[in-house]
Motif scaffolding. Structure first.
Motif, PDB file in Angstrom:
ATOM      1  N   ALA A  40       0.871  -1.178   0.000  1.00 37.77           N
ATOM      2  CA  ALA A  40       0.000   0.000   0.000  1.00 37.77           C
ATOM      3  C   ALA A  40       0.905   1.225   0.000  1.00 37.77           C
ATOM      4  N   PRO A  41       0.771   2.126  -0.977  1.00 38.97           N
ATOM      5  CA  PRO A  41       1.715   3.241  -1.074  1.00 38.97           C
ATOM      6  C   PRO A  41       1.622   4.212   0.103  1.00 38.97           C
ATOM      7  N   MET A  42       2.786   4.608   0.586  1.00 37.65           N
ATOM      8  CA  MET A  42       2.918   5.616   1.636  1.00 37.65           C
ATOM      9  C   MET A  42       3.987   6.598   1.187  1.00 37.65           C
ATOM     10  N   ARG A  43       3.820   7.855   1.577  1.00 41.25           N
ATOM     11  CA  ARG A  43       4.811   8.892   1.262  1.00 41.25           C
ATOM     12  C   ARG A  43       5.778   8.988   2.444  1.00 41.25           C
ATOM     13  N   VAL A  44       7.071   8.952   2.137  1.00 40.99           N
ATOM     14  CA  VAL A  44       8.098   9.027   3.175  1.00 40.99           C
ATOM     15  C   VAL A  44       9.072  10.141   2.816  1.00 40.99           C
ATOM     16  N   ARG A  45       9.406  10.949   3.812  1.00 43.59           N
ATOM     17  CA  ARG A  45      10.429  11.973   3.614  1.00 43.59           C
ATOM     18  C   ARG A  45      11.701  11.491   4.308  1.00 43.59           C
ATOM     19  N   PHE A  46      12.765  11.373   3.503  1.00 45.34           N
ATOM     20  CA  PHE A  46      14.058  10.896   3.980  1.00 45.34           C
ATOM     21  C   PHE A  46      15.037  12.057   4.076  1.00 45.34           C
ATOM     22  N   ARG A  47      16.015  11.901   4.934  1.00 48.13           N
ATOM     23  CA  ARG A  47      17.152  12.827   4.994  1.00 48.13           C
ATOM     24  C   ARG A  47      18.404  11.958   4.957  1.00 48.13           C
ATOM     25  N   ALA A  48      19.123  12.027   3.846  1.00 52.70           N
ATOM     26  CA  ALA A  48      20.339  11.239   3.673  1.00 52.70           C
ATOM     27  C   ALA A  48      21.543  12.098   4.013  1.00 52.70           C
TER      28      ALA A  48
END
Length: 140
Positions: A40-48
């Motif tokens: 199920a698609p989810m939006r994720v904000r990453f910080r690399a």
């Protein structure tokens, strides 16, 4: 038995019980891949943080992390495999899974052996790169 000896025994029992509770609480949130189910698609904000430089990325899961240009989150770190890890979703939760990478994938310092749920604030390490989870929200 005198009072001091009874107190020592009681303290040992309490200490053992606290250590058992701590060991149980330290077990990561695991699910084997077959239990994850439909994506199920989810939006994720990453910080690399790569080579000491931070950058942000917002993506819809599932997403592959690696050196390959086809990866959703491309990393230039030579210690990261071409297809290093994958973020997947199920019923509003996001999981990270190592894709049999050469150097392994770590969630909050623990090496992954199964897909494990990630939460806001978690840190995923691959090679010398750290990817932090800043936000998780439903994709609409």
């Amino acid at each position: 038995m005198n009072f001091a000896a009874q107190m020592r025994i009681g303290s040992l029992e309490i200490s053992a019980a606290l250590m058992a509770v701590a060991a149980i609480a330290a077990v990561p949130r695991r699910r084997i891949a077959s239990e994850i189910g439909a994506i199920a698609p989810m939006r994720v904000r990453f910080r690399a943080i790569e080579f000491g430089k931070p950058r942000s990325l917002e993506a819809v899961c599932p997403i592959v992390v690696g050196r390959s240009p086809e990866a959703g989150l491309v990393l230039a770190d030579s210690e990261v495999s071409r297809r290093h890890a994958r973020f997947e979703t199920d019923r509003g939760a996001v999981f990270v899974r190592d894709l049999q990478s050469r150097n392994g994938t770590f969630l909050n310092g623990r090496r992954l052996s199964d897909a494990i749920e990630v939460r806001v604030g978690d840190a995923i390490d691959g090679g010398t790169t750290r990817v932090g989870v800043e936000d998780i929200s439903p994709w609409t």
